[in-house]
Design a protein around this motif. Structure first.
Motif, PDB file in Angstrom:
ATOM      1  N   UNK A  49       3.772  -5.910   9.578  1.00 56.64           N
ATOM      2  CA  UNK A  49       3.820  -4.792   8.667  1.00 56.64           C
ATOM      3  C   UNK A  49       2.292  -4.499   8.378  1.00 56.64           C
ATOM      4  N   UNK A  50       2.123  -2.914   8.116  1.00 54.26           N
ATOM      5  CA  UNK A  50       0.505  -2.443   8.161  1.00 54.26           C
ATOM      6  C   UNK A  50       0.780  -1.624   6.722  1.00 54.26           C
ATOM      7  N   UNK A  51      -0.093  -2.007   6.023  1.00 48.48           N
ATOM      8  CA  UNK A  51      -0.160  -1.063   4.759  1.00 48.48           C
ATOM      9  C   UNK A  51      -1.067   0.217   4.636  1.00 48.48           C
ATOM     10  N   UNK A  52      -1.038   0.865   3.401  1.00 48.68           N
ATOM     11  CA  UNK A  52      -1.825   1.965   3.633  1.00 48.68           C
ATOM     12  C   UNK A  52      -3.554   1.655   3.754  1.00 48.68           C
ATOM     13  N   UNK A  53      -3.977   0.540   3.547  1.00 48.58           N
ATOM     14  CA  UNK A  53      -5.182   0.238   3.662  1.00 48.58           C
ATOM     15  C   UNK A  53      -5.619  -0.143   4.971  1.00 48.58           C
TER      16      UNK A  53
END
Length: 316
Positions: A49-53
């Motif tokens: 998963x890739x977060x907003x940061x």
């Protein structure tokens, strides 16, 4: 075994189709921006998963690890169970995590996930885009609403079919789409529920069960049935099929939706599988891999991240 003329011709056609699919995937047509090295080699089942940061959250058995853009570890969280966890979302540093039959929460700065809910009946999960709930669909087509802050049950909707195969939430959070293997009439269907009350607004029968669902920012719905990707539009009391494309990613495929709405990735599973990227508007294949990565995820900027055994590959 004695082959009839029809059987022999059918076998030849199947082999020819397999050869053709392999030839079509002879080249990887996804342009690589760069690769982020991983500290350890990964096994099958790892999640991404890739977060907003733009932190890369990688799940391996009993552990969820965040890496920065250089591949350095910035946080490690121990998770319950022995399976590979998946990050569902985060808010103010608090992580919502799915780990097999368990969903759990890791407080900001905590190195261990705890609390949450455990149920063997859960088949599929989807997060509310508004951040209030996580919807958990079960083996009988019912839906349980989990408080996003604690991942504990807050309410439930009646069971209305057989096993839930996939669930998705509309961009406005007002509709919940639940694909069930068989509904009350014995046919595969997508149940469209009102998110406020849980009432089934209508049931859209499907020729083949949709085993993955994803909602686009414009409200259209994507699903996978026997390796074919379908695009559906919710219009009144129907889900109108706009197109169907078979990109050759594999029969057991999962969808990853570009948050910008431009593309949808189809991640094949199993032997001979690959990943294909489609134009969300018309279904054109924009690019594909020769073999399927372990997992895939879009970042908030629309870039696609592919989880490989030794690196995360970022593609255009």
């Amino acid at each position: 075994m004695v082959w009839t003329g029809h059987a022999r011709a059918g076998a030849v056609m199947m082999m020819a189709a397999a050869v053709l699919a392999a030839c079509e995937r002879a080249e990887d047509t996804l342009g690589t921006v760069r690769r982020v090295p991983l500290p350890d080699s990964l096994a099958d089942g790892a999640t991404l998963a890739v977060d907003s940061a733009r932190h890369l959250w990688i799940g391996t058995p009993g552990r969820l690890m965040a890496l920065d853009s250089a591949g350095r570890s910035v946080r490690v969280v121990q998770t319950p169970g022995t399976g590979a966890p998946r990050l569902l979302g985060q808010s103010a540093g608090r992580l919502a995590i799915a780990a097999g039959e368990r969903v759990a929460v890791a407080a900001a700065g905590s190195a261990r996930a705890s609390g949450g809910w455990n149920s063997a009946a859960v088949r599929t999960l989807a997060a509310d885009p508004r951040g209030a709930w996580v919807f958990a669909a079960n083996r009988r087509g019912g839906v349980v609403g989990l408080d996003a802050a604690t991942l504990t049950p807050a309410w439930g909707w009646p069971e209305t079919g057989t096993q839930a195969l996939a669930v998705a939430v509309s961009p406005l959070g007002d509709r919940v789409y639940v694909s069930v293997d068989e509904g009350e009439d014995g046919k595969s269907q997508v149940q469209v529920r009102d998110a406020a009350s849980g009432r089934v607004l209508f049931r859209a029968e499907q020729a083949d069960a949709l085993r993955s669902l994803a909602a686009a920012p414009d409200g259209t719905l994507f699903g996978v049935a026997d390796g074919a990707v379908v695009r559906l539009r919710h219009e009144g009391q129907v889900l109108r099929r706009l197109w169907s494309v078979s990109p050759g990613a594999g029969d057991a495929a999962e969808l990853r939706m570009d948050p910008t709405g431009r593309r949808v990735a189809v991640l094949g599973r199993g032997s001979g599988a690959a990943l294909a990227v489609l134009d969300a508007g018309d279904g054109r294949v924009l690019g594909q891999t020769k073999t399927a990565p372990l997992d895939a995820a879009f970042g908030v900027d629309g870039r696609l991240y592919l989880l490989e055994r030794r690196a995360v590959r970022i593609v255009r």
